[in-house]
Structure formats: C-alpha cells, structure tokens
Design a protein around this motif. Structure first.
Motif, PDB file in Angstrom:
ATOM      1  N   ALA A 287     -22.997  10.206 -14.899  1.00  0.00           N
ATOM      2  CA  ALA A 287     -22.869  10.945 -16.158  1.00  0.00           C
ATOM      3  C   ALA A 287     -22.339  12.348 -15.912  1.00  0.00           C
ATOM      4  CB  ALA A 287     -24.217  11.005 -16.875  1.00  0.00           C
ATOM      5  N   VAL A 322     -26.460  17.474 -18.267  1.00  0.00           N
ATOM      6  CA  VAL A 322     -26.652  16.042 -18.538  1.00  0.00           C
ATOM      7  C   VAL A 322     -28.105  15.656 -18.304  1.00  0.00           C
ATOM      8  CG1 VAL A 322     -24.262  15.467 -17.976  1.00  0.00           C
ATOM      9  CG2 VAL A 322     -25.985  15.395 -16.177  1.00  0.00           C
ATOM     10  N   HIS A 323     -28.458  14.454 -18.778  1.00  0.00           N
ATOM     11  CA  HIS A 323     -29.837  13.943 -18.667  1.00  0.00           C
ATOM     12  C   HIS A 323     -30.821  14.875 -19.370  1.00  0.00           C
ATOM     13  CE1 HIS A 323     -28.064  11.084 -15.983  1.00  0.00           C
ATOM     14  NE2 HIS A 323     -27.821  11.975 -15.043  1.00  0.00           N
ATOM     15  N   ASP A 344     -29.250  10.959 -22.688  1.00  0.00           N
ATOM     16  CA  ASP A 344     -29.023   9.670 -22.030  1.00  0.00           C
ATOM     17  C   ASP A 344     -29.093   8.492 -22.992  1.00  0.00           C
ATOM     18  OD1 ASP A 344     -28.495  10.486 -19.426  1.00  0.00           O
ATOM     19  OD2 ASP A 344     -30.621  10.723 -18.969  1.00  0.00           O
ATOM     20  N   PRO A 351     -25.778   7.145 -21.539  1.00  0.00           N
ATOM     21  CA  PRO A 351     -25.398   8.561 -21.608  1.00  0.00           C
ATOM     22  C   PRO A 351     -24.278   8.796 -22.609  1.00  0.00           C
ATOM     23  CG  PRO A 351     -24.626   7.556 -19.563  1.00  0.00           C
ATOM     24  CD  PRO A 351     -25.545   6.565 -20.199  1.00  0.00           C
TER      25      PRO A 351
END
Length: 546
Positions: A287, A322-323, A344, A351
């Motif tokens: 991602a 991200v995440h 996500d 994602p």
C-alpha cells in the motif's frame, strides 16, 4: 517538517534490483533538479513579494476604505510579464471572509482588470460583538454536536465525537455580499468511521446564526481490491544501511505506516533492500508503494503540465500515511498536516490507495492554495469538480497498464459493491444523483453531485458530445440543448481549467463565474474568438450555463 536530508545513494538507472520493483534514488526524468526547484521557489517568492509591495497602492487604486488592507496570498507572472496578484482582505485588522480578489496587471504595473469575490464594499457599523467569544465558540461546537447521527456529506460518516479547538476569532463575513461582524471557530472531532473532522464554522456575532460551515478534511470514500499500481519505479533516500520512502527529487515527499493508529505521523517506511512491497495486501509495504507512486505522479503531472512546483507551488512535498485506523473505509487530504491519508478498508484487507484517489484528494490542496473555493453551494461543486478533473488528468498522465486512464471517477475502489464508478464525467446523472446540467437549484445539491455540471463541461470540452470509445471505454455524452459539441482535447481543456482556477476563480465563484473565468483563460492561452475559445462557450451552453 525537517528539510535536512541524509546522503542519497546514486544507483545505475538500468540496474534491475531483486524483486518486483525497480527503484532508483536518482531524480525521475520528468522531475526538476534541486537547483531548478530552488530557482522556481525563489521566483515564486519574488512574485509574492512583488504583490506585497503593491498592496497599499492597489488598495488606494481600487478605492478601498481607510480601514481596508490587502494581504498578498499568491502571484502568477506570465512569460510576457503580465501579473496576476491574488490578495486576501482585512478590515480594521480583521480577516474578511469573501473579500479576496485578483488584480491583473500589465508588465508595467498598470491595472488591466480585477476579479473580486464580492462586488460590495466592505464595512460594518460596529466592531463590538453582541455575543462574547466564549459563547460563540461553545455554540459552534454545539451546532456540530447537533449533527450526531446525521450524515453531513455524501461520502462522510456521522460525527462520533466533537470538541472546540481554539478560541473564536472575530472576522468580517462578506461572502454573501452583506458584510457583518462574525466569529470563525474550528471544531474538531472524529466521525463514526474514524475519519478526523475539522469543521470551520462562521457565526453572526450579533445573532449567533451559522453563516457557513466548511470541512477542512476532504474525503473520497471507497473500498479497494488490493494494490493498484503494479510494478513501478520509486525514488528513495539512503540513510545509513537502509533506504527510506522519502523522495528528495520531489520536495521530500514521504510515506509512513500509521500502524492502524490515528494520531501522529507514523513510522517512515524503510528497508535494507531498496525493494518495497510484493503486490499483496498482506505486505504492508505494498500500500505504501501505491501511495508514494500516487504522490510522485501527482507532483510530476502538475510540474510538467503547468510548471507548478508542488501542491502549494513552494517546492515542499506532501506526506502520505497508510494503514490509518482499523477497518477504515476512507481516504482524505488535510491541509493542517499537509498530508494524504489512506485506510485499509473493510477487514483491513482493501487499502484505498488507488491513483485517482491520490490525484483527486491532493488537488484539494492545490485548490486551497489558490482560489480556495468555498466548500458549499455552486463554488463547492466547482471545488469537487476541480479535484475530479485534475485528478483524472493525473490518471491520464500516469497511463498505467494496471489502471487504464478514463473519465470515470473511483472505478477501481468499488464503493457500491457492484463494480460501478462513483461518478461519470460524460453523463454524470448515470450515478442516479449527479446533475448533468445547470439549473437554479443545483447549488442546493451536495457538492459531490453539483460537481456534475463542471465534470460534464470538461468532458464535452475535451472529447465532444455523442457516443464514442476512448482508450477502450465507452461513453455517450448528451447536451442540454441537443447541440453537437466538438472537443479540443483534454490537454488544452486542462490548461484552460487550471489557468481559470489559479488566475481568475475566487472563493465565491459560481457556474456563471466559471464560464467567464474559463473564457478569459481561453483568451489568454489561445486568443479571443479562437476555436478553443468558441469550444469553451459551446461546452458551457451545452450544460445550460449561459
């Protein structure tokens, strides 16, 4: 943000590294050198300094009142020396919301024309509020709390918690052409789906009436089915024995792992192999590759197409995170952290790092740095459409085999669960709610739906009306008056839209103003009465903006 970078390793551009991603820490071919970046930043700073130096004489030339001042925000200088100086306005030292204007000068400084957000003179009978600041702040927070359980925007969740952030600021509200004393308050919170919220409310300092609300965190909800960009090159930074997802050639843009948290900037991605991700959702780096590549392509598109040096045109790269959160089915841009954030998705297995999400959301940052279109009414529709239009152009610029470019918005994230896009630019009403054409009540629609008018205009201007297949995708674009529109190509259409955004749009521009602004932009670029100018006029008429 720390601007000091670690030493950068230079690898062979032709070296194929172990794994699925070819990575080079040398600058990408389309990216400017640090020296050129610095030169562009200096030129932009000089242009803004020029605008600042003009503020007092221009205020007098425009016959502003004794208590009004101009504050330089941005400046564009054409190759022939023509200047476009963007100003905010103050009254008795108070910010004037809706007082922004753009002054257009010839190279010798003579004023050619002015675009004002409002035509009315700025003035209030008294600078003493009837409501104290602490009550105004509490009332604003209460107004947001009252929305708990109510969906605020089409792609936003109900508010789960809210709290006041900072003291109420006294301002002059003028966006509706009726200047009055008001308070501006930021109310922060978290939506039920985990999205942070930062709403700016403006309330009447005499009555407490809410005059305006603006959500600073722009979102594009959706779900994904995995990693989108496939095998791509990345520019990284070497630090000791590891390589970081930090791009020195694009203003230090970086990508970090939020580790499913919602606070802070996360942990910068780094490893010793200089090869990131394997294309699977289970590998957390995959991602990150999407996000880093999306930020790079957005940067490169604006630089190579318009000469813009980053989102704010100051050479500073944005951060990507991200995440974010757990089971967070959303993504958002925030000016406050100057960052792009991705969840996500459902089950933390989808994602939301699609390329058009990146291009759309980071374009909100470009709009905020230029015209700063109000996020409500017709100007709000133009704000959303600008992100759709230029985000789509990022997709065409990248031209990925794994994501063939098209005039569909969010076609890969499958928000509805049936494989259909979020929006259709050729015929916006195909989503069941967006407007194909202008009507007197289009400004009452949610901004994601009123954007359809401008999206439809841009498609018609680019490709023309009727049925056709472009890049393997089928379209059939109607016109409000049954006319036939011939397109001028998306590249010219994008140049016209961007110039209108950065040179002519103001915070209150509506669809009629957008028609005038794009005609002015077409005149600047291609000449009055040119084929391009006539096409702009025809495309607006075809969506009932006359």
């Amino acid at each position: 943000m720390k601007r000091k970078l670690a030493a950068v390793a230079v690898l062979s551009a032709t070296a194929l590294l172990t794994g699925v991603i070819q990575v080079s820490t040398t600058a990408a071919q389309a990216a400017p050198t640090p020296a050129l970046q610095a030169q562009a930043a200096q030129q932009h700073a000089a242009a803004i300094a020029l605008a600042s130096g003009q503020s007092e004489p221009l205020a007098k030339a425009l016959a502003l009142g004794d208590q009004e001042r101009l504050v330089a925000k941005d400046a564009v200088v054409d190759a022939d020396g023509t200047r476009h100086l963007r100003f905010e306005r103050t009254f008795a030292g108070l910010p004037v919301i809706g007082g922004d204007l753009v002054v257009h000068q010839s190279s010798d400084g003579a004023v050619k024309s002015v675009n004002k957000a409002i035509a009315a003179q700025v003035g209030v009978p008294s600078l003493t509020p009837k409501i104290p600041a602490d009550r105004a702040a509490a009332d604003a927070a209460g107004a947001v709390r009252a929305t708990v359980g109510v969906t605020l925007d089409a792609d936003e969740s109900p508010m789960a918690e809210v709290h006041q952030a900072g003291a109420a600021q006294l301002v002059v509200w003028a966006s509706d052409g009726k200047p009055r004393l008001a308070y501006r308050v930021q109310v922060e919170g978290t939506r039920a789906d985990g999205t942070p919220s930062r709403q700016v409310l403006v309330t009447d300092a005499a009555t407490g009436q809410v005059l305006s609300t603006h959500e600073k965190v722009q979102t594009a909800a959706g779900t994904g089915t995995g990693v989108f960009v496939g095998n791509v090159p990345l520019d990284t930074t070497q630090s000791g024995s590891s390589f970081q997802l930090k791009d020195a050639s694009r203003g230090g843009q970086s990508t970090s792992d939020m580790n499913n948290g919602t606070a802070g900037s996360g942990t910068l991605f780094a490893n010793t192999s200089n090869t990131f991700g394997d294309g699977t959702v289970s590998n957390r780096e995959s991602a990150a590759v999407d996000a880093q590549f999306g930020a790079a392509k957005t940067w490169d598109f604006y630089k190579s197409t318009f000469g813009r040096n980053g989102i704010r045109n100051d050479g500073v790269g944005a951060a990507s995170r991200v995440h974010y959160g757990s089971n967070y089915v959303n993504a958002f841009w925030s000016d406050d952290c100057f960052c792009m954030t991705y969840g996500d998705g459902s089950g933390d297995t989808h994602p939301l790092t699609a390329l058009d999400v990146a291009g759309h959301e980071m374009t909100h940052g470009v709009t905020a740095a230029t015209a700063n279109l109000n996020y409500s009414g017709e100007s709000g529709g133009l704000n959303e459409a600008t992100s759709d239009i230029l985000g789509t152009m990022v997709e065409f610029y990248a031209n990925l085999p794994s994501n063939p470019p098209n005039y569909l918005i969010g076609e890969l994230i499958n928000l509805r669960g049936d494989g259909s896009p979020l929006r259709y630019m050729d015929q916006p009403s195909k989503d069941g709610v967006s407007a194909d054409n202008w009507s007197a009540d289009v400004g009452n629609l949610d901004v994601h739906y009123s954007s359809g008018v401008a999206n439809h205009f841009f498609y018609l201007l680019s490709e023309g009306s009727g049925a056709k297949t472009i890049n393997g995708f089928d379209y059939n674009s109607p016109t409000a008056d049954g006319s036939t529109v011939t397109g001028i190509g998306r590249d010219k259409a994008a140049q016209i839209w961007y110039r209108a955004l950065t040179v002519y749009f103001t915070s209150t521009t509506d669809y009629a103003g957008a028609r005038a602004a794009t005609l002015s932009a077409a005149t600047d670029l291609y000449g009055s009465g040119s084929a391009e100018y006539n096409a702009v006029a025809a495309a607006w008429t075809a969506v009932n903006v006359n």
